[in-house]
Design a protein around this motif. Sequence first.
Motif, PDB file in Angstrom:
ATOM      1  N   ASP A   6       1.041  -1.227  -0.247  1.00 41.94           N
ATOM      2  CA  ASP A   6      -0.028   0.128  -0.288  1.00 41.94           C
ATOM      3  C   ASP A   6       0.571   0.979  -0.017  1.00 41.94           C
ATOM      4  O   ASP A   6       2.061   1.212   0.792  1.00 41.94           O
ATOM      5  CB  ASP A   6      -0.831  -0.036   1.254  1.00 41.94           C
ATOM      6  N   LEU A   7       0.948   2.289  -0.704  1.00 47.36           N
ATOM      7  CA  LEU A   7       1.436   3.525  -1.138  1.00 47.36           C
ATOM      8  C   LEU A   7       0.660   4.337  -1.068  1.00 47.36           C
ATOM      9  O   LEU A   7      -0.308   4.436  -2.164  1.00 47.36           O
ATOM     10  CB  LEU A   7       2.524   3.027  -2.227  1.00 47.36           C
ATOM     11  N   ASP A   8       0.971   5.217  -0.675  1.00 51.83           N
ATOM     12  CA  ASP A   8       0.126   6.929  -0.978  1.00 51.83           C
ATOM     13  C   ASP A   8       1.590   8.117   0.006  1.00 51.83           C
ATOM     14  O   ASP A   8       1.998   7.272   0.419  1.00 51.83           O
ATOM     15  CB  ASP A   8      -1.267   6.744  -0.047  1.00 51.83           C
ATOM     16  N   ARG A   9       0.798   9.337  -1.035  1.00 50.09           N
ATOM     17  CA  ARG A   9       1.114  10.051  -0.549  1.00 50.09           C
ATOM     18  C   ARG A   9       0.562  11.272  -0.617  1.00 50.09           C
ATOM     19  O   ARG A   9       0.359  12.308  -1.272  1.00 50.09           O
ATOM     20  CB  ARG A   9       2.489  10.343  -1.119  1.00 50.09           C
ATOM     21  N   GLY A  22      -1.974   8.041  -8.430  1.00 48.85           N
ATOM     22  CA  GLY A  22      -2.467   7.589 -10.313  1.00 48.85           C
ATOM     23  C   GLY A  22      -0.776   7.639 -10.613  1.00 48.85           C
ATOM     24  O   GLY A  22      -0.297   6.996 -11.786  1.00 48.85           O
ATOM     25  N   LYS A  23       0.155   8.063  -9.741  1.00 52.00           N
ATOM     26  CA  LYS A  23       1.616   8.140 -10.078  1.00 52.00           C
ATOM     27  C   LYS A  23       2.240   6.977 -10.025  1.00 52.00           C
ATOM     28  O   LYS A  23       2.026   5.909  -9.743  1.00 52.00           O
ATOM     29  CB  LYS A  23       2.600   8.560  -8.920  1.00 52.00           C
ATOM     30  N   ARG A  24       3.165   7.052 -11.278  1.00 51.52           N
ATOM     31  CA  ARG A  24       4.072   5.141 -12.054  1.00 51.52           C
ATOM     32  C   ARG A  24       4.837   5.283 -10.547  1.00 51.52           C
ATOM     33  O   ARG A  24       5.700   6.125 -10.681  1.00 51.52           O
ATOM     34  CB  ARG A  24       4.360   5.083 -13.230  1.00 51.52           C
ATOM     35  N   LEU A  25       4.705   3.651  -9.643  1.00 56.26           N
ATOM     36  CA  LEU A  25       6.283   3.916  -9.063  1.00 56.26           C
ATOM     37  C   LEU A  25       6.418   2.233  -9.999  1.00 56.26           C
ATOM     38  O   LEU A  25       5.685   1.353 -10.086  1.00 56.26           O
ATOM     39  CB  LEU A  25       5.682   3.798  -7.782  1.00 56.26           C
ATOM     40  N   ALA A  59       4.002  -0.380 -10.024  1.00 57.31           N
ATOM     41  CA  ALA A  59       2.766  -0.336  -8.888  1.00 57.31           C
ATOM     42  C   ALA A  59       2.332   1.101  -8.897  1.00 57.31           C
ATOM     43  O   ALA A  59       2.233   1.921 -10.250  1.00 57.31           O
ATOM     44  CB  ALA A  59       3.709  -0.424  -7.410  1.00 57.31           C
ATOM     45  N   THR A  60       0.846   1.872  -8.594  1.00 57.92           N
ATOM     46  CA  THR A  60       0.467   2.879  -8.718  1.00 57.92           C
ATOM     47  C   THR A  60      -0.021   3.592  -7.378  1.00 57.92           C
ATOM     48  O   THR A  60      -0.777   3.135  -6.716  1.00 57.92           O
ATOM     49  CB  THR A  60      -0.646   2.298  -9.585  1.00 57.92           C
ATOM     50  N   ALA A  61       0.881   4.551  -7.141  1.00 54.43           N
ATOM     51  CA  ALA A  61       0.555   5.151  -5.534  1.00 54.43           C
ATOM     52  C   ALA A  61      -0.816   5.379  -5.376  1.00 54.43           C
ATOM     53  O   ALA A  61      -1.409   6.068  -6.610  1.00 54.43           O
ATOM     54  CB  ALA A  61       1.028   6.802  -5.962  1.00 54.43           C
TER      55      ALA A  61
END
Length: 129
Positions: free
Chosen positions: A41-44, A50-53, A73-75
């Motif tokens: 789970d990534l979030d900022r 929607g940012k690509r990581l 992954a997608t933030a």
Amino acid sequence: MRARRFFATRVSGLRLDATAGGVRMGGQLPLTSGDVRFRVDLDRGQDWVGKRLDIQVLRPGGAAPEVADVVPATAGAITEFTVPLDTADGNWVVLRISDPTQVNGSPGPAGHACNDWGVAYSSPWWLQG
């Protein structure tokens, strides 16, 4: 901190929460070898929705950690994936979160998958069979 459920990051406001085989990062994974399901789970916040990581699965290596897998992954979304792990290859696994659109200012060996900009590192999971 005693439970080792923390992570390192270069950006403020990032949340990284991850499990491997249902075990939270920093924990002991009861495994000698087999497929392990990761949940990340990534979030900022709104700026990164929607940012690509990339999630790079790191394992022990020689001059630099080996990259067992790279998962897009997608933030703002939960990413799930499965990776085969074996204690014969080492007793830890770490997730490196990177931004594939930015160059690493201090890259590793030429052609290494971690030569993009590192955003965060999870705590390790310790494999114990």
